[in-house]
Design an enzyme around this catalytic site. Structure first.
Site, mmCIF file in Angstrom:
data_model
loop_
_atom_site.group_PDB
_atom_site.id
_atom_site.type_symbol
_atom_site.label_atom_id
_atom_site.label_comp_id
_atom_site.label_asym_id
_atom_site.label_seq_id
_atom_site.Cartn_x
_atom_site.Cartn_y
_atom_site.Cartn_z
ATOM 1 N N GLU A 40 86.210 23.093 59.826
ATOM 2 C CA GLU A 40 86.405 23.927 58.641
ATOM 3 C C GLU A 40 87.605 23.442 57.839
ATOM 4 O O GLU A 40 88.632 23.043 58.401
ATOM 5 C CB GLU A 40 86.576 25.396 59.037
ATOM 6 C CG GLU A 40 85.285 26.000 59.580
ATOM 7 C CD GLU A 40 85.370 27.496 59.815
ATOM 8 O OE1 GLU A 40 84.338 28.167 59.667
ATOM 9 O OE2 GLU A 40 86.474 27.992 60.155
ATOM 10 N N CYS A 49 93.892 23.025 53.080
ATOM 11 C CA CYS A 49 94.224 23.062 54.507
ATOM 12 C C CYS A 49 93.211 22.202 55.255
ATOM 13 O O CYS A 49 92.019 22.512 55.282
ATOM 14 C CB CYS A 49 94.182 24.505 54.994
ATOM 15 S SG CYS A 49 94.660 24.711 56.718
ATOM 16 N N CYS A 67 90.407 22.526 69.517
ATOM 17 C CA CYS A 67 91.832 22.389 69.793
ATOM 18 C C CYS A 67 92.059 22.554 71.296
ATOM 19 O O CYS A 67 91.365 23.332 71.956
ATOM 20 C CB CYS A 67 92.629 23.446 69.029
ATOM 21 S SG CYS A 67 94.422 23.237 69.110
ATOM 22 N N CYS A 87 96.528 28.484 71.914
ATOM 23 C CA CYS A 87 97.489 29.509 71.490
ATOM 24 C C CYS A 87 96.766 30.850 71.477
ATOM 25 O O CYS A 87 95.683 30.984 70.910
ATOM 26 C CB CYS A 87 98.042 29.176 70.115
ATOM 27 S SG CYS A 87 98.993 27.623 70.087
ATOM 28 N N GLY A 115 92.994 22.048 65.120
ATOM 29 C CA GLY A 115 93.549 20.976 65.926
ATOM 30 C C GLY A 115 95.049 20.808 65.787
ATOM 31 O O GLY A 115 95.697 21.394 64.927
ATOM 32 N N GLU A 116 95.606 19.985 66.668
ATOM 33 C CA GLU A 116 97.024 19.625 66.675
ATOM 34 C C GLU A 116 97.160 18.210 66.106
ATOM 35 O O GLU A 116 96.778 17.233 66.748
ATOM 36 C CB GLU A 116 97.571 19.690 68.103
ATOM 37 C CG GLU A 116 98.932 19.036 68.316
ATOM 38 C CD GLU A 116 100.017 19.530 67.379
ATOM 39 O OE1 GLU A 116 100.526 18.698 66.599
ATOM 40 O OE2 GLU A 116 100.359 20.722 67.433
ATOM 41 N N SER A 135 101.861 20.335 60.147
ATOM 42 C CA SER A 135 102.271 21.424 61.026
ATOM 43 C C SER A 135 101.953 21.075 62.475
ATOM 44 O O SER A 135 100.831 20.676 62.793
ATOM 45 C CB SER A 135 101.541 22.714 60.637
ATOM 46 O OG SER A 135 101.862 23.759 61.542
ATOM 47 N N SER A 188 105.045 25.474 64.219
ATOM 48 C CA SER A 188 104.451 26.755 64.609
ATOM 49 C C SER A 188 105.310 27.347 65.721
ATOM 50 O O SER A 188 105.109 27.053 66.895
ATOM 51 C CB SER A 188 103.006 26.542 65.107
ATOM 52 O OG SER A 188 102.178 26.130 64.044
ATOM 53 N N LEU A 189 106.257 28.180 65.342
ATOM 54 C CA LEU A 189 107.266 28.661 66.286
ATOM 55 C C LEU A 189 106.811 29.943 66.999
ATOM 56 O O LEU A 189 106.582 29.943 68.199
ATOM 57 C CB LEU A 189 108.573 28.902 65.543
ATOM 58 C CG LEU A 189 109.792 29.177 66.419
ATOM 59 C CD1 LEU A 189 110.135 27.970 67.281
ATOM 60 C CD2 LEU A 189 110.989 29.589 65.577
ATOM 61 N N HIS A 190 106.764 31.047 66.270
ATOM 62 C CA HIS A 190 106.139 32.302 66.699
ATOM 63 C C HIS A 190 106.865 33.074 67.796
ATOM 64 O O HIS A 190 106.467 34.208 68.105
ATOM 65 C CB HIS A 190 104.686 32.075 67.130
ATOM 66 C CG HIS A 190 103.878 31.297 66.142
ATOM 67 N ND1 HIS A 190 103.769 31.679 64.820
ATOM 68 C CD2 HIS A 190 103.177 30.140 66.269
ATOM 69 C CE1 HIS A 190 103.025 30.793 64.177
ATOM 70 N NE2 HIS A 190 102.655 29.857 65.017
ATOM 71 N N ASN A 193 96.386 37.665 61.233
ATOM 72 C CA ASN A 193 95.035 37.815 60.700
ATOM 73 C C ASN A 193 94.078 38.078 61.855
ATOM 74 O O ASN A 193 93.786 37.178 62.641
ATOM 75 C CB ASN A 193 94.624 36.533 59.963
ATOM 76 C CG ASN A 193 95.490 36.282 58.757
ATOM 77 O OD1 ASN A 193 95.597 37.118 57.874
ATOM 78 N ND2 ASN A 193 96.137 35.127 58.719
ATOM 79 N N CYS A 215 95.086 32.048 57.864
ATOM 80 C CA CYS A 215 95.794 31.290 58.901
ATOM 81 C C CYS A 215 95.419 31.776 60.294
ATOM 82 O O CYS A 215 95.442 32.968 60.581
ATOM 83 C CB CYS A 215 97.294 31.443 58.684
ATOM 84 S SG CYS A 215 98.298 30.527 59.864
#
Length: 411
Positions: free
Chosen positions: A123, A136, A143, A147, A207-208, A239, A261-263, A338, A381
């Site tokens: 996508e 994006c 992936c 996460c 993906g990373e 990212s 991507s901390l979070h 989201n 996101c």
């Protein structure tokens, strides 16, 4: 059906393989100039012509955006025939296109098999905003990072995307948005940067990216090439969830903007939310950020922080976040969570998000709250997830049979 429902309804294409994607021919898209020159020489293009031919092709592919060799009007007919016989410049197949009520677009794109594999889908999302348009882009099919708050993380990793497939997303989006000169425009025509629909790209899709470093590097260097797609590296953001060994290489070899991507601000929580933290904990990640080449107030690192109710949204978390990033030129994007089908997380209350943002701002960091976009089409996101795994077995077998039959006809 209401107008809003009609706008958000997907545009579907049947599961029928396109002949141009079945050919098995190598693509010229995604090749460096050197690799393209080698490919042409291998097919008999005289050495004295190679540099000129590469320059012609580069212009047609990345300035004019053509996807048919016959459109290359200043290339000799016999040369076009040779190119058509041995190479392809096809776009990926659009399986679905969805347009959100807020103008966000999401494409489900299908790529042909690689080796003994089968077709795969990813996508890609376009987000229009005042004065800019952000695309994006995905770097992998699925992936491997799992996460816990991310929809993509529920889909297993299938494979890396090639440089061609990464660039194909950008080319396809510019096609659909009318972001290339028309075929009736002069051969030296280009789209002025101020008129572009796609002004920014972010490697924040499926993906990373840093687990597919070489292909991502090749694609982004082509995207930022001044004689082609010509996107400024300051308008390209990669990212990562924290693949520490490749962060320095990203700045040194690609030179784009970095997002993390901390979070979470404590290892025990980040181990759960972003499991790669078990391999590269916060101390190592932040040290890599401090050493990022070119880091300055004008080239800040963006730290992404998804707001999860009663998980990471307390003022104590905000205080620790400010302490953690001390000394790093940074911007903190606060992302309202989201929801997606099956998740156990909830978005933080809006009042709590604003309190969190106010504390971070007072600590000296810009902390914009990201406006959720495309929620009605699961394009926001953390919501991306292709349907590759869900393709019915009968459909897949029929598709593969047609692929085999198509190759037989070409042979």
């Amino acid at each position: 059906m209401s107008v809003s429902e009609a706008i958000a309804a997907p545009l579907k294409t049947p599961l029928v393989p396109r002949p141009d994607l079945m050919s098995g021919k190598p693509s010229l898209i995604g090749l460096t100039r050197e690799a393209m020159a080698d490919a042409l020489k291998e097919k008999g293009v005289p050495e004295r012509q190679v540099k000129m031919r590469v320059s012609q092709l580069w212009h047609w592919l990345y300035v004019r955006g053509v996807s048919d060799f016959d459109a290359m009007t200043n290339v000799a007919k016999d040369m076009r025939e040779m190119l058509r016989t041995h190479f392809t410049i096809s776009r990926p197949e659009v399986v679905e296109e969805q347009i959100s009520n807020d103008g966000t677009r999401k494409w489900l794109l299908r790529f042909p098999p690689r080796g003994a594999g089968r077709p795969v889908e990813v996508e890609t999302v376009y987000i229009p905003e005042e004065g800019r348009g952000t695309l994006c882009i995905s770097s992998q099919v699925g992936c491997s990072l799992t996460c816990s708050f991310c929809h993509t993380g529920t889909q297993r990793l299938v494979r890396n995307l090639t440089a061609e497939e990464i660039l194909g997303q950008l080319l396809l989006a510019r096609d659909r948005l009318g972001d290339f000169p028309g075929l009736d425009a002069p051969a030296n025509a280009f789209v002025p940067s101020g008129d572009r629909k796609v002004t920014n790209i972010v490697m924040m899709g499926m993906g990373e990216p840093l687990y597919n470093f070489e292909n991502v590097k090749t694609a982004l260097l082509i995207a930022s090439d001044g004689d082609g797609l010509s996107l400024s590296k300051r308008r390209i953001t990669l990212s990562t969830s924290g693949v520490v060994p490749e962060i320095y290489r990203t700045g040194e070899e690609i030179g784009v903007m970095l997002a993390i991507s901390l979070h979470a601000v404590r290892d025990e929580l980040r181990d759960m939310l972003v499991p790669i933290n078990k391999k590269y904990p916060l101390k190592e990640l932040l040290e890599a950020c401090r050493r990022y080449p070119g880091l300055a107030n004008s080239r800040r690192i963006t730290f992404e922080y998804v707001m999860l109710k009663d998980v990471n949204d307390s003022l104590e978390d905000a205080k620790l976040l400010a302490q953690l990033l001390k000394g790093i030129p940074a911007k903190i994007n606060l992302i309202p969570f989201n929801p997606w089908p099956g998740t156990n997380y909830q978005c933080s209350d809006w009042a709590q998000i604003e309190k969190f943002a106010d504390f971070i701002n007072q600590a000296g960091y810009a902390s914009p709250i990201r406006t959720p976009r495309g929620r009605d089409i699961l394009a926001a996101c953390g919501q991306l997830k292709s349907e590759s795994e869900r393709m019915r077995k009968t459909e897949r077998l029929a598709f593969e049979a047609m692929m085999i039959a198509g190759h037989g006809e070409d042979d």
